[in-house]
Write a protein that holds these residues in place. Structure first.
Motif, PDB file in Angstrom:
ATOM      1  N   ARG A 233      62.020 -20.179   7.357  1.00 55.90           N
ATOM      2  CA  ARG A 233      63.286 -20.505   7.235  1.00 55.90           C
ATOM      3  C   ARG A 233      64.247 -19.065   6.690  1.00 55.90           C
ATOM      4  O   ARG A 233      65.112 -18.819   6.876  1.00 55.90           O
ATOM      5  CB  ARG A 233      63.449 -21.283   5.599  1.00 55.90           C
ATOM      6  CG  ARG A 233      63.359 -22.738   5.896  1.00 55.90           C
ATOM      7  CD  ARG A 233      63.825 -23.494   4.491  1.00 55.90           C
ATOM      8  NE  ARG A 233      62.658 -23.442   3.506  1.00 55.90           N
ATOM      9  CZ  ARG A 233      61.841 -24.125   3.567  1.00 55.90           C
ATOM     10  NH1 ARG A 233      61.384 -25.126   4.115  1.00 55.90           N
ATOM     11  NH2 ARG A 233      61.049 -23.882   2.133  1.00 55.90           N
ATOM     12  N   ASN A 236      65.410 -17.493   9.629  1.00 65.13           N
ATOM     13  CA  ASN A 236      66.420 -18.161  10.660  1.00 65.13           C
ATOM     14  C   ASN A 236      67.375 -17.287  11.116  1.00 65.13           C
ATOM     15  O   ASN A 236      67.854 -17.572  12.233  1.00 65.13           O
ATOM     16  CB  ASN A 236      67.025 -19.364   9.814  1.00 65.13           C
ATOM     17  CG  ASN A 236      66.305 -20.703   9.905  1.00 65.13           C
ATOM     18  OD1 ASN A 236      65.689 -20.944  10.999  1.00 65.13           O
ATOM     19  ND2 ASN A 236      66.494 -21.597   8.943  1.00 65.13           N
ATOM     20  N   PRO A 237      68.175 -16.318  10.398  1.00 62.48           N
ATOM     21  CA  PRO A 237      69.046 -15.437  11.208  1.00 62.48           C
ATOM     22  C   PRO A 237      68.646 -14.815  12.287  1.00 62.48           C
ATOM     23  O   PRO A 237      69.133 -14.582  13.286  1.00 62.48           O
ATOM     24  CB  PRO A 237      69.530 -14.625   9.787  1.00 62.48           C
ATOM     25  CG  PRO A 237      68.964 -15.211   8.724  1.00 62.48           C
ATOM     26  CD  PRO A 237      67.769 -16.073   9.048  1.00 62.48           C
ATOM     27  N   ASN A 238      67.209 -14.213  12.093  1.00 61.07           N
ATOM     28  CA  ASN A 238      66.647 -13.507  13.187  1.00 61.07           C
ATOM     29  C   ASN A 238      66.522 -14.372  14.379  1.00 61.07           C
ATOM     30  O   ASN A 238      66.727 -13.850  15.553  1.00 61.07           O
ATOM     31  CB  ASN A 238      65.305 -12.844  12.880  1.00 61.07           C
ATOM     32  CG  ASN A 238      65.160 -12.066  11.678  1.00 61.07           C
ATOM     33  OD1 ASN A 238      65.423 -12.450  10.553  1.00 61.07           O
ATOM     34  ND2 ASN A 238      65.308 -10.707  12.042  1.00 61.07           N
ATOM     35  N   PHE A 239      66.186 -15.549  14.384  1.00 61.57           N
ATOM     36  CA  PHE A 239      66.050 -16.798  15.436  1.00 61.57           C
ATOM     37  C   PHE A 239      67.557 -16.860  16.061  1.00 61.57           C
ATOM     38  O   PHE A 239      67.617 -16.895  17.225  1.00 61.57           O
ATOM     39  CB  PHE A 239      65.597 -17.842  14.850  1.00 61.57           C
ATOM     40  CG  PHE A 239      64.169 -17.912  14.549  1.00 61.57           C
ATOM     41  CD1 PHE A 239      62.980 -17.509  15.700  1.00 61.57           C
ATOM     42  CD2 PHE A 239      63.916 -18.283  13.440  1.00 61.57           C
ATOM     43  CE1 PHE A 239      61.761 -17.752  15.257  1.00 61.57           C
ATOM     44  CE2 PHE A 239      62.275 -18.077  13.115  1.00 61.57           C
ATOM     45  CZ  PHE A 239      61.439 -17.900  14.043  1.00 61.57           C
ATOM     46  N   LYS A 240      68.320 -16.835  15.255  1.00 59.07           N
ATOM     47  CA  LYS A 240      69.952 -17.327  15.639  1.00 59.07           C
ATOM     48  C   LYS A 240      70.580 -16.125  16.643  1.00 59.07           C
ATOM     49  O   LYS A 240      70.980 -16.104  17.693  1.00 59.07           O
ATOM     50  CB  LYS A 240      70.708 -17.432  14.520  1.00 59.07           C
ATOM     51  CG  LYS A 240      70.504 -18.953  13.925  1.00 59.07           C
ATOM     52  CD  LYS A 240      71.439 -19.078  12.730  1.00 59.07           C
ATOM     53  CE  LYS A 240      71.131 -20.427  12.113  1.00 59.07           C
ATOM     54  NZ  LYS A 240      71.899 -20.917  10.929  1.00 59.07           N
ATOM     55  N   LYS A 241      70.133 -14.857  16.103  1.00 59.59           N
ATOM     56  CA  LYS A 241      70.600 -13.568  16.922  1.00 59.59           C
ATOM     57  C   LYS A 241      70.159 -13.628  18.383  1.00 59.59           C
ATOM     58  O   LYS A 241      70.885 -13.372  19.028  1.00 59.59           O
ATOM     59  CB  LYS A 241      69.884 -12.413  16.376  1.00 59.59           C
ATOM     60  CG  LYS A 241      70.619 -11.653  15.094  1.00 59.59           C
ATOM     61  CD  LYS A 241      69.868 -10.450  14.585  1.00 59.59           C
ATOM     62  CE  LYS A 241      70.740 -10.042  13.287  1.00 59.59           C
ATOM     63  NZ  LYS A 241      70.046  -9.078  12.655  1.00 59.59           N
ATOM     64  N   LYS A 242      68.927 -14.133  18.826  1.00 59.66           N
ATOM     65  CA  LYS A 242      68.665 -14.075  20.334  1.00 59.66           C
ATOM     66  C   LYS A 242      68.685 -15.536  20.709  1.00 59.66           C
ATOM     67  O   LYS A 242      67.981 -15.827  21.652  1.00 59.66           O
ATOM     68  CB  LYS A 242      67.167 -13.525  20.381  1.00 59.66           C
ATOM     69  CG  LYS A 242      67.323 -12.156  20.134  1.00 59.66           C
ATOM     70  CD  LYS A 242      65.738 -11.236  20.198  1.00 59.66           C
ATOM     71  CE  LYS A 242      65.517 -11.245  21.550  1.00 59.66           C
ATOM     72  NZ  LYS A 242      64.217 -10.381  21.801  1.00 59.66           N
ATOM     73  N   ASN A 243      69.214 -16.451  19.873  1.00 59.45           N
ATOM     74  CA  ASN A 243      69.067 -17.926  20.448  1.00 59.45           C
ATOM     75  C   ASN A 243      67.825 -18.523  20.555  1.00 59.45           C
ATOM     76  O   ASN A 243      67.705 -19.245  21.452  1.00 59.45           O
ATOM     77  CB  ASN A 243      70.229 -18.145  21.453  1.00 59.45           C
ATOM     78  CG  ASN A 243      70.742 -19.587  21.312  1.00 59.45           C
ATOM     79  OD1 ASN A 243      70.339 -20.347  20.586  1.00 59.45           O
ATOM     80  ND2 ASN A 243      71.367 -19.935  22.407  1.00 59.45           N
ATOM     81  N   SER A 245      64.664 -20.721  19.744  1.00 62.02           N
ATOM     82  CA  SER A 245      64.102 -21.857  19.268  1.00 62.02           C
ATOM     83  C   SER A 245      62.575 -21.671  18.679  1.00 62.02           C
ATOM     84  O   SER A 245      61.577 -21.275  19.335  1.00 62.02           O
ATOM     85  CB  SER A 245      63.968 -23.118  20.156  1.00 62.02           C
ATOM     86  OG  SER A 245      63.223 -22.793  21.127  1.00 62.02           O
ATOM     87  N   LYS A 282      67.147 -16.912  24.355  1.00 65.10           N
ATOM     88  CA  LYS A 282      66.995 -18.355  24.445  1.00 65.10           C
ATOM     89  C   LYS A 282      65.334 -18.729  24.810  1.00 65.10           C
ATOM     90  O   LYS A 282      65.019 -19.839  25.353  1.00 65.10           O
ATOM     91  CB  LYS A 282      67.597 -19.054  25.585  1.00 65.10           C
ATOM     92  CG  LYS A 282      69.379 -19.077  25.278  1.00 65.10           C
ATOM     93  CD  LYS A 282      70.038 -19.864  26.286  1.00 65.10           C
ATOM     94  CE  LYS A 282      71.619 -19.673  26.025  1.00 65.10           C
ATOM     95  NZ  LYS A 282      72.303 -20.740  27.005  1.00 65.10           N
TER      96      LYS A 282
END
Length: 366
Positions: A233, A236-243, A245, A282
């Motif tokens: 959790r 999460n921001p780190n995951f979103k930066k590179k899209n 999953s 991605k």
């Protein structure tokens, strides 16, 4: 061509077979394991010469991905075959064949079938010794690496202790100087830079102490599923930066281990952050937690470029990094290794399919 065989012919065939066995044994005994294909080719030549009708025969030897053929292989053939086994597993086969148009199955002597079995057994024994030698080499490499890491741990522990006192002095006296020169704007800014650098250095020292297992541990039995979920959790921001999953799966709702909560969080953070860094845009990261009989296994896989063979031996060494200058100090994985080792666990990496890396962490339950 399959005329009856006389006693004199039988004797000649036995001599040929014994000569072949001696030759094959000598070839295998003198082999240095470097060129398997050349060895199999020489064995094929010797075997072909020992067959009753060598000019009409072909010999094929298959071992794993290697195939050698002596003579002209005939597709429409009668043949005898013997499996090559290593530790009871079939690794290949030795085949001797004749043309169906010229020969029948009676062309093969009983002794030739026994010869084929003996040669297959000799090749199997050679392959077993080769595997044992390779395992010994890997074991020796692991022992040497463990020794190097132990020495590095002792060195870094000493360095960390030596640096702690001067860093504390730098921070303390800089704070005093900042009070004295609080009206000097430029001087205060410079002193802030000194403080920031000292704090950064102190964090590096802390990582060195983690690596050398000098940090005090607070071991408690906790549900590690919660720690992993909280870590994901926060990332999460780190995951979103590179899209990217991320999927997390647990073999059971509660997986209890006696660990240091902060240190386990650091292990998960470092490994997942590494996976994010090396993952493509991605990409997918999978985290799998398995509660087994004697251990708890955590697998973290990514779809990056993977770890090259030349780097695989060094990735847990302190200050080793494949990241560009300024993007990593090379302490992340060494810290992870130190923490896991202090918990009596192990960490290893393997290739992900079709690409990427899987880090496998195992903690003992006891």
């Amino acid at each position: 061509m399959e005329d009856s065989i006389t006693l004199e012919d039988k004797l000649k065939e036995r001599i040929k077979e014994l000569t072949c066995l001696y030759r094959v044994s000598s070839l295998i005994r003198n082999s240095n394991f470097n060129n398997r294909k050349a060895l199999l080719n020489e064995i094929g030549i010797s075997l072909k010469q020992a067959i009753r009708f060598p000019k009409e025969a072909f010999v094929e030897i298959k071992v794993d991905e290697i195939t050698v053929v002596t003579g002209k292989k005939i597709e429409d053939a009668i043949f005898i075959i013997s499996a090559i086994k290593t530790f009871s597993h079939i690794k290949g086969a030795v085949t001797v064949g004749y043309s169906k148009r010229k020969f029948s199955e009676n062309a093969f002597l009983k002794e030739e079938k026994l010869l084929l079995k003996k040669i297959a057994l000799e090749i199997g024994d050679f392959l077993e010794r080769e595997q044992i030698k390779e395992k010994e080499k890997i074991a020796q490499s692991q022992i040497e690496r463990a020794g190097r890491l132990t020495i590095l741990g002792e060195i870094t522990a000493g360095i960390a202790h030596e640096l702690n006192t001067p860093l504390a002095n730098i921070l303390g006296f800089t704070e005093l100087l900042k009070e004295r020169y609080k009206d000097d704007e430029i001087g205060s800014e410079d002193l802030d830079k000194v403080i920031d650098s000292a704090i950064y250095s102190r964090e590096v020292v802390k990582k060195l102490m983690f690596f050398s297992c000098e940090m005090p541990q607070q071991m408690t039995a906790i549900n590690i599923n919660t720690i992993i979920e909280e870590s994901i959790r926060l990332l999460n921001p780190n995951f979103k930066k590179k899209n990217i999953s991320c999927t997390v799966s647990f073999s059971s709702d509660e997986v209890y281990l006696k660990v240091d909560k902060i240190q386990l969080t650091q292990v998960i953070f470092n490994l997942v952050m590494n996976a994010i860094y090396f993952s493509p845009f991605k990409g997918k990261i999978n985290i799998e937690v398995k509660d087994k009989q004697k251990i708890v296994e955590i697998k973290i896989s990514d779809e990056g470029e993977g770890i090259s063979k030349e780097n695989s031996e060094n990735i847990f060494n302190p200050f080793f990094t494949t990241k560009p200058v300024g993007e990593g100090a090379g302490l992340g994985l060494s810290v992870v290794h130190g923490i896991i080792k202090s918990h009596k666990g192990t960490i290893a990496h393997e290739t992900n399919s079709p690409k990427g890396t899987i880090f496998v962490v195992r903690f003992p339950k006891s």
